[in-house]
Design an enzyme around this catalytic site. Structure first.
Site, mmCIF file in Angstrom:
data_model
loop_
_atom_site.group_PDB
_atom_site.id
_atom_site.type_symbol
_atom_site.label_atom_id
_atom_site.label_comp_id
_atom_site.label_asym_id
_atom_site.label_seq_id
_atom_site.Cartn_x
_atom_site.Cartn_y
_atom_site.Cartn_z
ATOM 1 N N GLU A 44 1.641 8.198 9.138
ATOM 2 C CA GLU A 44 2.769 7.790 9.984
ATOM 3 C C GLU A 44 2.287 7.543 11.408
ATOM 4 O O GLU A 44 1.128 7.794 11.760
ATOM 5 C CB GLU A 44 3.872 8.848 9.892
ATOM 6 C CG GLU A 44 4.405 8.928 8.468
ATOM 7 C CD GLU A 44 5.587 9.851 8.289
ATOM 8 O OE1 GLU A 44 5.917 10.638 9.208
ATOM 9 O OE2 GLU A 44 6.197 9.779 7.202
ATOM 10 N N CYS A 53 2.001 3.484 3.921
ATOM 11 C CA CYS A 53 2.257 4.251 2.697
ATOM 12 C C CYS A 53 0.946 4.657 2.039
ATOM 13 O O CYS A 53 -0.096 3.981 2.187
ATOM 14 C CB CYS A 53 3.059 3.424 1.706
ATOM 15 S SG CYS A 53 4.799 3.252 2.133
ATOM 16 N N GLU A 55 0.115 4.448 -1.075
ATOM 17 C CA GLU A 55 -0.372 3.454 -2.043
ATOM 18 C C GLU A 55 -1.162 2.357 -1.327
ATOM 19 O O GLU A 55 -2.202 1.900 -1.815
ATOM 20 C CB GLU A 55 0.800 2.807 -2.789
ATOM 21 C CG GLU A 55 1.601 3.768 -3.648
ATOM 22 C CD GLU A 55 2.762 4.419 -2.907
ATOM 23 O OE1 GLU A 55 2.652 4.669 -1.688
ATOM 24 O OE2 GLU A 55 3.772 4.688 -3.563
ATOM 25 N N CYS A 86 7.702 2.253 -2.887
ATOM 26 C CA CYS A 86 8.716 1.457 -2.189
ATOM 27 C C CYS A 86 8.535 -0.023 -2.558
ATOM 28 O O CYS A 86 7.527 -0.413 -3.158
ATOM 29 C CB CYS A 86 8.599 1.659 -0.680
ATOM 30 S SG CYS A 86 7.200 0.800 0.076
ATOM 31 N N CYS A 89 5.289 -1.586 -1.376
ATOM 32 C CA CYS A 89 4.113 -1.153 -2.145
ATOM 33 C C CYS A 89 4.102 -1.758 -3.535
ATOM 34 O O CYS A 89 3.039 -2.071 -4.071
ATOM 35 C CB CYS A 89 4.045 0.368 -2.209
ATOM 36 S SG CYS A 89 3.457 1.062 -0.650
HETATM 37 N N1 THU Z 1 5.937 6.852 1.330
HETATM 38 C C1 THU Z 1 4.753 6.593 0.697
HETATM 39 O O1 THU Z 1 3.666 6.791 1.255
HETATM 40 N N2 THU Z 1 4.807 6.114 -0.574
HETATM 41 C C2 THU Z 1 5.941 5.987 -1.301
HETATM 42 O O2 THU Z 1 5.865 5.613 -2.470
HETATM 43 C C3 THU Z 1 7.248 6.253 -0.696
HETATM 44 C C4 THU Z 1 7.225 6.603 0.740
HETATM 45 C C5 THU Z 1 5.871 7.432 2.672
HETATM 46 C C6 THU Z 1 6.215 6.525 3.817
HETATM 47 C C7 THU Z 1 6.619 7.532 4.872
HETATM 48 O O3 THU Z 1 5.450 8.012 5.531
HETATM 49 C C8 THU Z 1 7.219 8.675 4.088
HETATM 50 O O4 THU Z 1 6.770 8.516 2.757
HETATM 51 C C9 THU Z 1 8.729 8.717 4.124
HETATM 52 O O5 THU Z 1 9.260 7.488 3.787
#
Ligand code: THU
Length: 131
Positions: A44, A53, A55, A86, A89
């Protein structure tokens, strides 16, 4: 008994999450065509939309290692709800996947669900559209 090969690398990736804003850690591990596993975690940022993310980071590691074909994608998060990739991704996975590439969703303890990419992203826009 044979242990699921994704569990330990997923736990390691989950433990490396940098998620101080959402407090929602995610680990991802992708298996490329060579059989090699590549890991990523969510990163983040104080400028919220700049976050990455898990992935996306795992796919970047795979491509950086010289591989461009995804055979399996595994994702781990805590909590009751299944953490499936998401929309962004799913599109990033589609770029390097085959329709039957599987997406495996884990809690820290166990595999909870398996989907094909075609189930998660039907009628997707792929590199073929640009040919
Ligand atoms: N996030 C991921 O890294 N992968 C996912 O499949 C869903 C969400 C992360 C993004 C963000 O840092 C946190 O989860 C909350 O959305």
């Amino acid at each position: 008994m044979n242990q699921d090969p994704y569990l330990e690398p997923l736990r390691a990736a989950l433990s490396r999450a940098y998620a101080p804003y959402s407090n929602f850690s995610v680990g991802a591990v992708v298996r490329a065509q060579s059989g090699e596993l590549y890991s990523g975690t969510n990163l983040e940022n104080a400028a919220y939309p700049e976050g990455l993310c898990a992935e996306a980071c795992a796919i970047a590691a795979m491509v950086m290692a010289g591989e461009q074909r995804l055979i399996e994608v595994a994702v781990m998060a805590r909590g009751e709800a299944l953490c499936s990739p998401c929309g962004g991704c799913r599109q990033k996975i589609a770029e390097f996947a085959l329709p039957d590439t599987s997406i495996r969703l884990y809690s820290p303890d166990a595999l909870r669900a398996v989907f094909s990419l075609a189930e998660l992203l039907p009628y997707s826009f792929t590199p073929e559209h640009l040919n």
